[in-house]
Design an enzyme around this catalytic site. Structure first.
Site, PDB file in Angstrom:
ATOM      1  N   LYS A 179       0.883  -1.181   0.000  1.00 43.14           N
ATOM      2  CA  LYS A 179       0.000   0.000   0.000  1.00 43.14           C
ATOM      3  C   LYS A 179       0.916   1.225   0.000  1.00 43.14           C
ATOM      4  CE  LYS A 179      -2.030   2.997   1.952  1.00 43.14           C
ATOM      5  NZ  LYS A 179      -1.833   4.426   1.551  1.00 43.14           N
ATOM      6  N   GLY A 232       6.461   5.290   8.114  1.00 44.62           N
ATOM      7  CA  GLY A 232       5.617   6.479   8.093  1.00 44.62           C
ATOM      8  C   GLY A 232       5.772   7.251   9.387  1.00 44.62           C
ATOM      9  N   GLU A 235       2.689   8.770  14.705  1.00 39.18           N
ATOM     10  CA  GLU A 235       1.288   8.616  15.118  1.00 39.18           C
ATOM     11  C   GLU A 235       0.583   7.523  14.332  1.00 39.18           C
ATOM     12  OE1 GLU A 235      -0.861  12.311  15.114  1.00 39.18           O
ATOM     13  OE2 GLU A 235       0.653  13.215  16.419  1.00 39.18           O
ATOM     14  N   GLU A 254       9.115   1.637  10.930  1.00 41.06           N
ATOM     15  CA  GLU A 254      10.177   2.628  10.710  1.00 41.06           C
ATOM     16  C   GLU A 254       9.497   3.985  10.773  1.00 41.06           C
ATOM     17  OE1 GLU A 254      13.192   1.892  10.611  1.00 41.06           O
ATOM     18  OE2 GLU A 254      13.420  -0.094   9.757  1.00 41.06           O
ATOM     19  N   CYS A 288      13.350  11.014   6.976  1.00 41.28           N
ATOM     20  CA  CYS A 288      13.228  10.617   8.379  1.00 41.28           C
ATOM     21  C   CYS A 288      14.549  10.800   9.106  1.00 41.28           C
ATOM     22  CB  CYS A 288      12.780   9.176   8.452  1.00 41.28           C
ATOM     23  SG  CYS A 288      13.846   8.079   7.511  1.00 41.28           S
ATOM     24  N   GLU A 390       9.230  16.631  15.059  1.00 36.93           N
ATOM     25  CA  GLU A 390       9.687  16.444  13.671  1.00 36.93           C
ATOM     26  C   GLU A 390       8.969  17.429  12.748  1.00 36.93           C
ATOM     27  OE1 GLU A 390       8.392  12.913  11.477  1.00 36.93           O
ATOM     28  OE2 GLU A 390      10.472  12.584  10.899  1.00 36.93           O
TER      29      GLU A 390
HETATM   30  P1  NAD Z   1       2.060   8.665   7.189  1.00 39.46           P
HETATM   31  O1  NAD Z   1       2.234   7.974   8.487  1.00 39.46           O
HETATM   32  O2  NAD Z   1       1.051   9.733   7.070  1.00 39.46           O
HETATM   33  O3  NAD Z   1       1.708   7.606   6.039  1.00 39.46           O
HETATM   34  C1  NAD Z   1       2.540   6.508   5.744  1.00 39.46           C
HETATM   35  C2  NAD Z   1       1.721   5.435   5.069  1.00 39.46           C
HETATM   36  O4  NAD Z   1       0.821   4.876   6.018  1.00 39.46           O
HETATM   37  C3  NAD Z   1       0.847   5.924   3.909  1.00 39.46           C
HETATM   38  O5  NAD Z   1       0.831   4.931   2.913  1.00 39.46           O
HETATM   39  C4  NAD Z   1      -0.515   6.063   4.572  1.00 39.46           C
HETATM   40  O6  NAD Z   1      -1.579   5.970   3.664  1.00 39.46           O
HETATM   41  C5  NAD Z   1      -0.499   4.898   5.511  1.00 39.46           C
HETATM   42  N1  NAD Z   1      -1.360   5.006   6.700  1.00 39.46           N
HETATM   43  C6  NAD Z   1      -1.595   6.118   7.435  1.00 39.46           C
HETATM   44  N2  NAD Z   1      -2.402   5.806   8.474  1.00 39.46           N
HETATM   45  C7  NAD Z   1      -2.650   4.479   8.404  1.00 39.46           C
HETATM   46  C8  NAD Z   1      -3.413   3.563   9.202  1.00 39.46           C
HETATM   47  N3  NAD Z   1      -4.071   3.956  10.295  1.00 39.46           N
HETATM   48  N4  NAD Z   1      -3.442   2.266   8.837  1.00 39.46           N
HETATM   49  C9  NAD Z   1      -2.768   1.842   7.750  1.00 39.46           C
HETATM   50  N5  NAD Z   1      -2.047   2.659   6.950  1.00 39.46           N
HETATM   51  C10 NAD Z   1      -1.984   3.966   7.280  1.00 39.46           C
HETATM   52  O7  NAD Z   1       3.520   9.189   6.799  1.00 39.46           O
HETATM   53  P2  NAD Z   1       3.940  10.098   5.565  1.00 39.46           P
HETATM   54  O8  NAD Z   1       3.451  11.492   5.825  1.00 39.46           O
HETATM   55  O9  NAD Z   1       3.591   9.429   4.290  1.00 39.46           O
HETATM   56  O10 NAD Z   1       5.532  10.058   5.690  1.00 39.46           O
HETATM   57  C11 NAD Z   1       6.255  10.912   6.501  1.00 39.46           C
HETATM   58  C12 NAD Z   1       6.620  10.251   7.814  1.00 39.46           C
HETATM   59  O11 NAD Z   1       7.291   9.040   7.555  1.00 39.46           O
HETATM   60  C13 NAD Z   1       7.579  11.086   8.632  1.00 39.46           C
HETATM   61  O12 NAD Z   1       7.205  11.076   9.987  1.00 39.46           O
HETATM   62  C14 NAD Z   1       8.903  10.367   8.472  1.00 39.46           C
HETATM   63  O13 NAD Z   1       9.816  10.561   9.526  1.00 39.46           O
HETATM   64  C15 NAD Z   1       8.478   8.956   8.341  1.00 39.46           C
HETATM   65  N6  NAD Z   1       9.500   8.186   7.636  1.00 39.46           N
HETATM   66  C16 NAD Z   1      10.236   7.269   8.343  1.00 39.46           C
HETATM   67  C17 NAD Z   1      11.251   6.556   7.723  1.00 39.46           C
HETATM   68  C18 NAD Z   1      12.073   5.545   8.481  1.00 39.46           C
HETATM   69  O14 NAD Z   1      12.669   4.685   7.850  1.00 39.46           O
HETATM   70  N7  NAD Z   1      12.135   5.584   9.811  1.00 39.46           N
HETATM   71  C19 NAD Z   1      11.500   6.769   6.370  1.00 39.46           C
HETATM   72  C20 NAD Z   1      10.736   7.708   5.686  1.00 39.46           C
HETATM   73  C21 NAD Z   1       9.730   8.404   6.336  1.00 39.46           C
END
Ligand code: NAD
Length: 497
Positions: A179, A232, A235, A254, A288, A390
Site C-alpha cells: 500500500k 511512516g 502517530e 520505521e 526521516c 519532527e
Molecule cells: P504517514 O504515516 O502519514 O503515512 C505513511 C503510510 O501509512 C501511507 O501509505 C498512509 O496511507 C499509511 N497510513 C496512514 N495511516 C494508516 C493507518 N491507520 N493504517 C494503515 N495505513 C496507514 O507518513 P507520511 O506522511 O507518508 O511520511 C512521513 C513520515 O514518515 C515522517 O514522519 C517520516 O519521519 C516517516 N519516515 C520514516 C522513515 C524511516 O525509515 N524511519 C522513512 C521515511 C519516512
C-alpha cells in the site's frame, strides 16, 4: 466525463484492476501544483481481493514449492529489470513527490542491489541441527516464511523504502500486498510492469492504492495477513501497531526522527558544514533521518554558523527535474502548511531566524505554490518544540553546547532515536559518542549513508525492528523446531520427555 489524465489501477493477482469503488483520486506534481494523473481509490473489498490472491499464491501457488535458488533467481532478475528502467522509475517519483531527479535517479540506480543481495540470500536460509540433551532424539530447526506480508510506505522515497521491505520479504518466501502513500502511488504501480517479466507467479506481489484510513486499515486488520511492515509517521505507526496487536500480528515500524548532528570543536569545519547541509536541506528536509538538530560546540559556534549560512544561501531552488537544482518544492500541501506552522512556532519561542523563515516564490519556483526557503534557527534550546518535534522540512535548529557530556545529554533528551551524526577528528570522542547516543544509526564524519547490507531502524519512538542486511531477512522468518525420535520404544506417556 472521465478525466483525460493517465489513470493508474491497482495490481492484483498479476493484473491491473480497477477499484471496487469505481473512483480515482488525483495525484499532483508539486512543481507545477497541477494534477497529472489519477489513481485507483481502493477500499476494503480490494484489500480483501489482494490479500486473498497473496494467500492463494502462498499456500497453493508455485512460490511455496519452487526451490529457493529459483526463487532467488527471479528476485535477482527483478533487480536487473529495475536497473534497466531506473531512469523512468525515477521520473515517476519526481513527478509525484517533487524530490530532485539527481536524488531519485541515484536511489533508483541503487535499488537493484537490494534484489541482488536478497536474491542471493534466498537459498542460504539455513536451519541448524541441535545437539539435543535428550537420548535418541534428532532435533533440527527450519526457518520458514510467515505468509502474507503487508508493506505500507510513505511519500518521501517510495521505491527505496519499499525495497527495504520487499526484497527481504520475498527472499524469505512470503507473498506481498503493498500500500503506497496516497501522494506517491505511481512509481510503485509502474514497478509492477516488471513483476511478471521477472517471472513472479501471479499473486506473489500485489498493490492496492488509496488512503490509510480506507484501504490501509483494512489490510492491517485482515485475518489472513501475518505481518505488517510500515514506514511512516510515529502517530500512524502507533495506530497500525495497535490494530496489528488485536490480531497478534508481527510489526516492523520505521517511524519519525529528530536526529542530532553533533559538531565538536576539533572537527574539520568545512566537512562538517557540508554534513550539516546534507543533513537538513537535501531532499528539502523531507527525510526521516534529517539531521534537524545541529549541536555545535560553543568555541566554534560563531565561525561555524557563519560558514553554514553562507553555504546554505547558495543553495539553488528550482525545478526538481533539472540536474542543477539543489532544493525542490515541498511534496504535499499539508506538509507545506505544517512547515510554515513550525517556523512560526520557533519564532514565537524565541529562536533566532538567521536564514529563510518564509515561503519562497521567485521565478525559479515555477508555478509551485509549495516552496519554503531553506531556514536556519540559532539560539535554540532543546526544550523548544522546534528542537523536539519532527518538522520534515528544510528547517534547521542549532543548539549550543559546552562539553562532550552535555552534547550527549542533549542528543538523548528526545523521544526519537533514528540516527545521529558526530563530527570530530578524535577517535576517542567518536567511539564514546557512538556508544552513548541512543539511536539506530550513527554516522561519524559523514551523514545520510544507507546500504542494503547494513541494518537500519529506530530506537525509542523511531521504530521497532530492523530492515536491511542479514538482520532484515530474519524479520520475515519464523523458526520451527522438529523432533524425531529414534527410540525403539515409547517411554512412560505420563511424564514430560
Ligand atoms: P504517514 O504515516 O502519514 O503515512 C505513511 C503510510 O501509512 C501511507 O501509505 C498512509 O496511507 C499509511 N497510513 C496512514 N495511516 C494508516 C493507518 N491507520 N493504517 C494503515 N495505513 C496507514 O507518513 P507520511 O506522511 O507518508 O511520511 C512521513 C513520515 O514518515 C515522517 O514522519 C517520516 O519521519 C516517516 N519516515 C520514516 C522513515 C524511516 O525509515 N524511519 C522513512 C521515511 C519516512
Amino acid at each position: 466525463m472521465a478525466s483525460a489524465l493517465p489513470h493508474f489501477d491497482a495490481y492484483i493477482n498479476g493484473e491491473s484492476v480497477g477499484p471496487s469503488t469505481g473512483d480515482y483520486f488525483p495525484t499532483v506534481n508539486p512543481y507545477t501544483g497541477k494534477e497529472w494523473a489519477r489513481v485507483a481509490r481502493c477500499d476494503g473489498r480490494d484489500a480483501d481481493r489482494a490479500v486473498e490472491a497473496a494467500w492463494v499464491a502462498f499456500t497453493k501457488g508455485p512460490w511455496g514449492t519452487i526451490n529457493p535458488s529459483q526463487r532467488g533467481a527471479i528476485i535477482h532478475r527483478f533487480g536487473d529489470l529495475i536497473r534497466d528502467n531506473a531512469k523512468e522509475l525515477a521520473e515517476f517519483e519526481v513527478r509525484d513527490n517533487g524530490k530532485l531527479i539527481n536524488e531519485m535517479l541515484a536511489q533508483c540506480n541503487y535499488l537493484p542491489n537490494w534484489y541482488w543481495y536478497y536474491g542471493g540470500l534466498a537459498d542460504k536460509i539455513e536451519g541448524s541441527v541441535i545437539p539435543i540433551d535428550k537420548p535418541e532424539v534428532f532435533n533440527y530447526t527450519r526457518h520458514e516464511p510467515l505468509g502474507v506480508v503487508v508493506c505500507i510506505t510513505p511519500w518521501n522515497s517510495p521505491l527505496l523504502l519499499l525495497s527495504f521491505k520487499l526484497a527481504a520479504a520475498l527472499a524469505a518466501g512470503n507473498t506481498i500486498v503493498i500500500k503506497p502513500s496516497e501522494f506517491t502511488s505511481t512509481s510503485t504501480l509502474k514497478l509492477m510492469e516488471l513483476v511478471a517479466r521477472a517471472g513472479f507467479p501471479p499473486g506473489v506481489i500485489n498493490v492496492v492504492t488509496g488512503f490509510g484510513n480506507e484501504v490501509g486499515t483494512a489490510l492491517v486488520e485482515h485475518p489472513k495477513v501475518a505481518k505488517i511492515c510500515f514506514t511512516g509517521g510515529t502517530e500512524s505507526g502507533a495506530l497500525v501497531y495497535q490494530a496489528a496487536a488485536k490480531g497478534l500480528k508481527g510489526c516492523t515500524l520505521e517511524l519519525g526522527g529528530k536526529s542530532p548532528n553533533i559538531v565538536f570543536d576539533d572537527a574539520r569545519i568545512d566537512d562538517a558544514v557540508k554534513g550539516a547541509i546534507s543533513g537538513i536541506f537535501a531532499a528539502t528536509g523531507q527525510t526521516c533521518i534529517a539531521g534537524s538538530r545541529l549541536l555545535v560546540q560553543d568555541t566554534i559556534y560563531d565561525t561555524f554558523v557563519d560558514r553554514l549560512v553562507t553555504l546554505a544561501k547558495s543553495a539553488r531552488m528550482g525545478d526538481p527535474m533539472s540536474p542543477e537544482t539543489q532544493v525542490g518544492p515541498v511534496t504535499t500541501v499539508p506538509q507545506y502548511e505544517k512547515i510554515l506552522r513550525y517556523i512560526a512556532v520557533a519564532k514565537h519561542e524565541g529562536a533566532q531566524c538567521v536564514l529563510g523563515g518564509a515561503p519562497a516564490n521567485g521565478p525559479e519556483c515555477g508555478e509551485s505554490p509549495w516552496f519554503v526557503q531553506p531556514t536556519i534557527f540559532t539560539e535554540v534550546t532543546n526544550q523548544m518544540r522546534i528542537a523536539q518535534e519532527e518538522v520534515f522540512g528544510p528547517v534547521l535548529s542549532i543548539i549550543r553546547f559546552k562539553t562532550e557530556e552535555e552534547a550527549i545529554e542533549i542528543a538523548n533528551d528526545i523521544v526519537f532515536g533514528l540516527a545521529a551524526g558526530v563530527w570530530t577528528e578524535s577517535i576517542r570522542r567518536a567511539i564514546k559518542a557512538a556508544n552513548a547516543i541512543r539511536a539506530g544509526t550513527i554516522w561519524v564524519n559523514t551523514y545520510r549513508a544507507v546500504s542494503y547490507m547494513s541494518p537500519f531502524g529506530g530506537y525509542k519512538k523511531s521504530g521497532l525492528g530492523r530492515e536491511n542486511g542479514i538482520e532484515g531477512i530474519r524479520e520475515f522468518l519464523q523458526t520451527k523446531s522438529v523432533w524425531i525420535s529414534t527410540a525403539s520404544d515409547v517411554p512412560n506417556p505420563f511424564v514430560m520427555r
